[in-house]
Design a protein around this motif. Structure first.
Motif, short mmCIF file in Angstrom:
data_model
loop_
_atom_site.label_atom_id
_atom_site.label_comp_id
_atom_site.label_asym_id
_atom_site.label_seq_id
_atom_site.Cartn_x
_atom_site.Cartn_y
_atom_site.Cartn_z
N ALA A 1 0.84 -1.19 0.00
CA ALA A 1 0.00 0.00 0.00
C ALA A 1 0.88 1.25 0.00
O ALA A 1 0.59 2.24 -0.69
CB ALA A 1 -0.93 0.00 1.21
N ALA A 2 1.97 1.19 0.79
CA ALA A 2 2.91 2.32 0.83
C ALA A 2 3.58 2.51 -0.52
O ALA A 2 3.79 3.65 -0.97
CB ALA A 2 3.96 2.07 1.91
N LYS A 3 3.90 1.40 -1.21
CA LYS A 3 4.51 1.51 -2.55
C LYS A 3 3.53 2.14 -3.53
O LYS A 3 3.94 2.92 -4.41
CB LYS A 3 4.93 0.12 -3.04
N ALA A 4 2.25 1.79 -3.40
CA ALA A 4 1.25 2.41 -4.27
C ALA A 4 1.19 3.91 -4.03
O ALA A 4 1.13 4.71 -4.97
CB ALA A 4 -0.11 1.77 -4.04
N LEU A 5 1.23 4.31 -2.77
CA LEU A 5 1.17 5.74 -2.43
C LEU A 5 2.44 6.47 -2.86
O LEU A 5 2.41 7.67 -3.09
CB LEU A 5 0.93 5.91 -0.93
N ASP A 6 3.56 5.74 -2.97
CA ASP A 6 4.78 6.34 -3.48
C ASP A 6 4.62 6.81 -4.93
O ASP A 6 5.37 7.66 -5.41
CB ASP A 6 5.95 5.35 -3.40
N HIS A 7 3.64 6.20 -5.61
CA HIS A 7 3.37 6.56 -7.00
C HIS A 7 1.96 7.17 -7.11
O HIS A 7 1.19 6.83 -8.00
CB HIS A 7 3.49 5.33 -7.90
#
Length: 249
Positions: A223-229
């Motif tokens: 989820a954090a990786k998605a928010l990074d993008h």
């Protein structure tokens, strides 16, 4: 209140696209078009669009999931089930690198066509064709010119992926996710990310799969990786993802 000529917010069901290419190898384009049209129109603040899995489950419930064409009676049942004001049917033809897409916007109650639009070009520019068509068909939904001009409408390739191959793996992964095969879904999403490492929706899907598998730390990591993008995801999806992310902590 000025978004339309009436006070009813359009609820638009986008039907599976018909393959008029005469080539079964082009069948995956229909799934890509369905995914892109839903993703693009779902950005709108003025239109409600049922998710793809909701449409598919409704077709199964009505025993229409294997249908290659739909009668007006079929469409009426679908519209009634999903409380739709409009139904969008589409078809496509692919010949070599060239592709043409046609969409017909129908008023759900009368099944009268409100407008037929088409776009054509090279297959690699499929997302640009979808962008062009969604802008046109909004005018058939009783939206005012002002509302259309000021609506949220990022390019669909920007809020999903510009890569047809990455999209193919993404759709494969979502199909597996909907069937409960979360581990296999993750494998497909990882293949999509190998092609497009900034594909935020793929990270989001992996997060959901890990959550379903009870692996909450991994779920939060993706989820954090998605928010990074975050610039590669629609505004509505971004808020939804933030809800999930902060709720998990």
């Amino acid at each position: 209140q000025q978004f339309a000529s009436h006070l009813v917010k359009p609820a638009v069901v986008i039907m599976p696209f018909s393959n008029n290419s005469g080539d079964e190898g082009s069948a995956s384009i229909g799934e890509a078009l369905l995914d892109m049209f839903i993703s693009d129109l779902s950005q709108s603040r003025y239109v409600t669009v049922p998710r793809r899995d909701v449409v598919v489950s409704t077709l199964r419930e009505l025993n229409l999931h294997k249908a290659t064409s739909f009668t007006s009676e079929d469409l009426g049942k679908i519209a009634q089930k999903l409380k739709a004001t409009h139904i969008i049917q589409g078809s496509y033809i692919k010949a070599g690198d060239h592709c043409r897409v046609d969409v017909d916007t129908r008023e759900a109650r009368s099944m009268e066509s409100r407008g037929i639009d088409k776009a054509e070009g090279v297959y690699a520019d499929l997302s640009a064709m979808v962008d062009s068509l969604t802008r046109k068909l909004k005018s058939h939904l009783n939206l005012t010119d002002e509302a259309i001009a000021h609506d949220i409408d990022e390019r669909v390739g920007q809020v999903t992926t510009r890569s047809p191959e990455a999209r193919r793996y993404y759709i494969e992964g979502r199909n597996l996710h909907d069937l409960g095969a979360c581990a296999k879904s993750i494998e497909s999403m990882e293949k999509a990310l190998q092609i497009d490492p900034e594909f935020a929706l793929a990270y989001k899907s992996i997060s959901e799969s890990y959550n379903n598998l009870g692996l909450l730390t991994k779920s939060r990591e993706y989820a954090a990786k998605a928010l990074d993008h975050a610039d590669r995801i629609s505004e509505r999806e971004r808020y939804y993802l933030q809800i999930q992310f902060y709720r998990s902590s």
